[in-house]
Design a protein around this motif. Structure first.
Motif, PDB file in Angstrom:
ATOM      1  N   ARG A 130       0.801  -1.231   0.000  1.00  0.00           N
ATOM      2  CA  ARG A 130       0.000   0.000   0.000  1.00  0.00           C
ATOM      3  C   ARG A 130       0.836   1.284   0.000  1.00  0.00           C
ATOM      4  N   PRO A 131       1.951   1.355   0.756  1.00  0.00           N
ATOM      5  CA  PRO A 131       2.757   2.585   0.675  1.00  0.00           C
ATOM      6  C   PRO A 131       3.300   2.821  -0.744  1.00  0.00           C
ATOM      7  N   ARG A 132       3.730   1.724  -1.396  1.00  0.00           N
ATOM      8  CA  ARG A 132       4.262   1.859  -2.764  1.00  0.00           C
ATOM      9  C   ARG A 132       3.156   2.309  -3.718  1.00  0.00           C
ATOM     10  N   ALA A 135       2.318   6.058  -3.133  1.00  0.00           N
ATOM     11  CA  ALA A 135       3.396   6.898  -3.678  1.00  0.00           C
ATOM     12  C   ALA A 135       3.341   6.908  -5.202  1.00  0.00           C
ATOM     13  N   GLU A 170      -4.424   4.929   8.736  1.00  0.00           N
ATOM     14  CA  GLU A 170      -3.538   4.467   7.648  1.00  0.00           C
ATOM     15  C   GLU A 170      -3.707   5.333   6.397  1.00  0.00           C
ATOM     16  N   LEU A 174      -0.575   7.024   4.683  1.00  0.00           N
ATOM     17  CA  LEU A 174      -0.213   6.732   3.285  1.00  0.00           C
ATOM     18  C   LEU A 174      -0.188   8.005   2.443  1.00  0.00           C
ATOM     19  N   TYR A 175      -1.128   8.887   2.728  1.00  0.00           N
ATOM     20  CA  TYR A 175      -1.245  10.122   1.954  1.00  0.00           C
ATOM     21  C   TYR A 175      -0.811  11.331   2.793  1.00  0.00           C
TER      22      TYR A 175
END
Ligand SMILES: C[S@@+](CC[C@H](N)C(=O)[O-])C[C@H]1O[C@@H](n2cnc3c(N)ncnc32)[C@H](O)[C@@H]1O
Length: 209
Positions: A130-132, A135, A170, A174-175
């Motif tokens: 999810r982080p990838r 981004a 989250e 993440l954002y």
């Protein structure tokens, strides 16, 4: 998930995520995406949302791993099919679906983008991706662009994803740096959750990327 997981789901017709009509929150909040945008719809499946966004006057850019989904979305029409290096583009009626992995898409492939619509995309991905994903999406879309994000939260230990549980903290992590406003929340189980007695909460967020 391995690509084979999704190919298998589509081949077996196990696509309970497919709503078959425009998503209710897209209909309610879609005006927040502005007018005449180039809207990125990651992990788009064959969602009717693609056609709905095009009907609202947007140029719609979907990305989907499984070619069957694009073929089924465009069934009964004659889309233009263009082979790029790693992706195949199906296009007709203001909607393009790039078939291939979202993570190998580039700005050069997809063109300029100035809105995001994420329904069942972030929550389709396991935590480590999810982080990838966030981004990557941010890098594809012009800063300041509007977005709509629909998530699902439930006790993750009670069931394996997808869909995965993604809570509001989250989303903010993440954002980070993105302006985020939660628009609403409501109970939102799928059939498997109902069968397992799992209570879930769906949320809709407005993003300014
Ligand atoms: C839960 S479904 C949601 C589909 C759509 N957003 C909808 O609302 O109906 C997730 C979709 O993402 C696709 N997918 C999964 N991983 C992907 C990836 N890495 N790149 C592109 N598509 C992917 C799957 O094939 C599946 O159709």
């Amino acid at each position: 998930m391995e690509p084979g997981f999704w190919h298998h789901r589509w081949a077996e017709g196990k696509i309970g995520f497919h709503e078959g009509q425009p998503n209710a929150r897209l209909v309610k909040y879609g005006a927040r995406l502005g007018a005449g945008r180039r809207v990125l719809v990651p992990l788009c499946g064959k969602a009717i949302d693609l056609a709905y966004l095009a009907e609202q006057g947007h140029a719609v850019i979907g990305v989907e791993l499984v070619e069957q989904a694009a073929q089924e979305f465009f069934a009964g029409t004659s889309p233009t099919i263009t082979r790029h290096a790693e992706h195949v583009e199906y296009a007709a009626g203001g909607v393009s679906i790039f078939v291939g992995d979202i993570f190998t898409t580039t700005a050069a492939l997809l063109g300029p983008l100035d809105a995001l619509y994420d329904r069942a995309a972030l929550i389709a991905l396991p935590p480590e991706l999810r982080p990838r994903y966030a981004a990557h999406v941010r890098a594809l879309i012009a800063p300041g662009s509007p977005g709509l994000l629909i998530t699902l939260e439930y006790p993750q230990a009670a069931m394996d994803g997808p869909p995965f549980s993604v809570g509001a903290p989250e989303v903010h992590a993440l954002y980070a740096g993105v302006t985020i406003a939660q628009l609403d929340e409501s109970p939102g189980q799928n059939q498997r959750m109902k069968d397992l007695g799992i209570e879930a909460t769906e949320r809709c967020f407005a993003l300014t990327l």
